[in-house]
Design an enzyme around this catalytic site. Structure first.
Site, PDB file in Angstrom:
ATOM      1  N   SER A 235       6.455   7.437  14.698  1.00 17.07           N
ATOM      2  CA  SER A 235       5.673   7.275  15.910  1.00 17.07           C
ATOM      3  C   SER A 235       4.203   7.076  15.543  1.00 17.07           C
ATOM      4  CB  SER A 235       5.894   8.468  16.844  1.00 17.07           C
ATOM      5  OG  SER A 235       5.297   8.266  18.093  1.00 17.07           O
ATOM      6  N   ASP A 473      14.249   2.299  21.199  1.00 12.86           N
ATOM      7  CA  ASP A 473      12.942   2.955  21.343  1.00 12.86           C
ATOM      8  C   ASP A 473      12.257   2.404  22.587  1.00 12.86           C
ATOM      9  OD1 ASP A 473      10.274   3.859  21.119  1.00 12.86           O
ATOM     10  OD2 ASP A 473      10.387   3.841  18.930  1.00 12.86           O
ATOM     11  N   HIS A 510      13.410   6.945  20.378  1.00 11.70           N
ATOM     12  CA  HIS A 510      12.122   7.073  19.700  1.00 11.70           C
ATOM     13  C   HIS A 510      12.212   8.087  18.572  1.00 11.70           C
ATOM     14  CE1 HIS A 510       7.900   6.647  19.108  1.00 11.70           C
ATOM     15  NE2 HIS A 510       7.641   7.910  19.404  1.00 11.70           N
TER      16      HIS A 510
END
Length: 596
Positions: A235, A473, A510
């Protein structure tokens, strides 16, 4: 010599496959996604294979292990003279105090401290780069800098864990690991963005300041510096990794970037744009009513119906992502409601809004703000609603308003939902690219790699980068990472195939979760590539069903075996079923994707 030639020629099918797949997906903006860029890429990779092997980088030597010199109690005196650094504490952590995957983590020293303590002349608040380092008594000779997520602000335990429910991590393997808050306290929330220096530390400068300090700590602890240095994160941590690969290429030998938000300011605005679109079809103030869980599962099932067998296995995983985007049509394949929404259909306004979000929201003159997103069965995953409906109002609003915009908003009385739902997208795009006398670098300068498709400095010295990204994601698009990889190959004239790999993880959301095999160890593959020249190839990943030692993934379907495995294939290859046990990675082979 013969083995070197074999390795070189092994790259040719990979490069040719990238050229063949170049027009089959990847929705990020850049030269590799323009029609002319695709033509250039195809022409380049069709040339003599020497284009991919000229100037082959040197092979770096393996790290050598060492033992802690003395005890943890000896370290404060040795670290007392580190410049711009305050050591707050050093403690001994016995073996087994920490565990990962049910296994004991080795004994280590835990060092906590801060760097560049100061009081801001702009907002009057106190700032410092807080950090911790964990130094194994039995050290493998390697250093790993752990990039953390979100807007940072928290010194997470320095373990170097990656992937979903890891069974091992860097500390467990014997790395010395560093973690930091990137220069501000979490209690400040996004208001730290009012301070210009805190913006720069968050973006990239904290890494530049921490790296030499961390290597000095290691030298003090083991009487030698690290033989090999790595950076890993997912991330925002993946963004840190990508930035490090360009700004600090001489300091790190291996980079592992998960779901890299390397265009984070653009992605945040795109998520705000998505919230505005969802608001037009929500049945109240709750954005999640715009696209409910039954409706998301309906779309996921429709994607599976069209795409599941494209890889020769009807197994709940869509491996051939590009072929699926050609096969699936939201308007055709999902029923349109003729009356009240009941979870078995979508209204036409819903379809229109969702289609715009997946295509990639645009400015008023039609310019895409960020990237497209691919349709994938993981759209029904449990982690999707937070990023789609909560984050744009609670997180992206403050990040864009106070950290990325020039000028920032006044934090006093700031209302996140009102900011996001009422924002002018054209204005936001302009403001993340703006500077003034106080904020001398725009968000797109301090948050992103200066030239993301130029990593030759890393590659030419023998460094490697591996990037992985979940196809489902919802916040940082796998299409954007695909566009980066294509651009990297194009700009390097194919040389990037010697130092960069990109992996898509079907179904994964994610960083983890979703109906996916999200448990894997990419770090070991990276180390073998950096230090022994062993190309990573496929990575075997596991589902996390009931009883998994790393933690259960609640999105794993009930009809999968608890320990299902699949190969994660280096782009553009896809896993295709070859017969045998449907639950085993051994029954699949990484092959070229379907062409149009």
């Amino acid at each position: 010599m013969k083995q070197a030639m074999v390795r070189r020629w092994r790259m040719v099918p990979l490069l040719a496959a990238v050229a063949a797949a170049a027009g089959c997906g990847g929705g990020g903006e850049g030269v590799a996604d323009s029609p002319d860029g695709m033509t250039q890429l195809s022409a380049l990779l069709a040339q003599d294979p020497g284009a991919a092997r000229q100037g082959r980088p040197p092979q770096l030597s393996p790290a050598q292990p060492a033992l802690l010199a003395g005890t943890c109690a000896d370290l404060p005196a040795r670290l007392a003279t580190l410049p711009n650094t305050m050591i707050a504490s050093v403690e001994t952590v016995p073996a087994g105090t920490l565990t990962v995957g049910g296994n004991a983590v080795r004994a280590h020293c835990l060092v906590k401290g801060s760097m560049h303590n100061r009081v801001s002349a702009v907002d009057g608040k106190s700032y410092a780069i807080g950090f911790e380092m964990r130094l194994p008594v039995e050290w493998n000779g390697r250093f790993l800098h752990q990039g953390n997520g979100g807007i940072d602000g928290t010194v997470l335990p320095a373990t170097g864990a990656t992937g979903g429910g890891p069974l091992t991590h860097a500390l467990h393997q014997g790395f010395a690991v560093l973690s930091s808050d990137a220069g501000h306290a979490g209690s400040l929330g996004p208001t730290f963005g009012i301070d210009p220096q805190a913006r720069l530390d968050y973006g990239y400068q904290a890494v530049g300041k921490l790296t030499p300090m961390a290597k000095s700590v290691i030298e003090a602890a083991y009487t030698k510096g690290p033989d090999r240095s790595y950076f890993a994160g997912c991330s925002n941590g993946g963004r840190h990794a990508m930035v490090t690969a360009t700004r600090y290429a001489s300091d790190y030998d291996g980079i592992l970037a998960g779901a890299p938000g390397y265009n984070l300011p653009k992605a945040a605005i795109a998520n705000i744009a998505g919230a505005q679109l969802y608001a037009t079809v929500a049945t109240g103030s709750d954005l999640s009513t715009a696209f409910t869980t039954p409706e998301r599962k309906l779309v996921g099932a429709a994607v599976l119906a069209r795409c599941d067998a494209l890889d020769k296995a009807a197994d709940g995983i869509v491996q051939d992502v590009a072929a699926c985007q050609r096969a699936f049509d939201l308007q055709r394949d999902v029923p349109t409601c003729s009356g009240t929404r009941d979870g078995t259909c979508l209204s036409q306004p819903q379809k229109d809004a969702i289609a715009k979000i997946f295509k990639g929201p645009t400015t008023s003159d039609g310019r895409r703000i960020y990237s497209s997103f691919p349709y994938d069965p993981g759209i029904g995953g449990g982690g999707i609603p937070f990023w789609e409906f909560t984050a744009p109002l609670a997180l992206d609003s403050g990040a864009v308003g106070m950290i990325f915009k020039v000028p920032p908003v006044d934090p006093a009385g700031f209302n996140g939902p009102a900011f996001s739902l009422g924002a002018n997208l054209d204005t936001l795009v302009r403001e993340i690219n703006a500077t003034n006398a106080l904020y001398t670098e725009s968000a797109m300068q301090f948050m992103t790699p200066p030239q993301p498709t130029d990593m030759l400095a890393l590659g030419k010295r023998g460094g490697k980068i591996m990037v992985y990204h979940g196809v489902s994601d919802p916040i940082f698009s796998v299409d954007d990472s695909e566009a980066w990889y294509k651009g990297l190959l194009l700009e390097s004239r194919g040389l990037a195939a010697t130092y960069a790999r990109f992996y898509r993880i079907p179904g994964m959301g994610h960083c983890s979760g979703g109906p996916a095999t999200d448990q894997f160890d990419a770090l070991t593959k990276l180390v073998a590539w950096v230090e022994r020249g062993t190309e990573p190839g496929q990575i075997v990943a596991s589902a996390r069903g009931l009883g998994n030692a790393g933690g259960v993934n609640v999105d794993v379907p009930a009809d999968w075996s608890a320990g299902r495995t699949r190969p994660l294939c280096p782009y553009p290859l896809v896993a295709r079923y070859r017969g045998g046990d449907m639950e085993s990675a051994a029954s699949f082979r990484c092959e070229l994707p379907q062409l149009r």
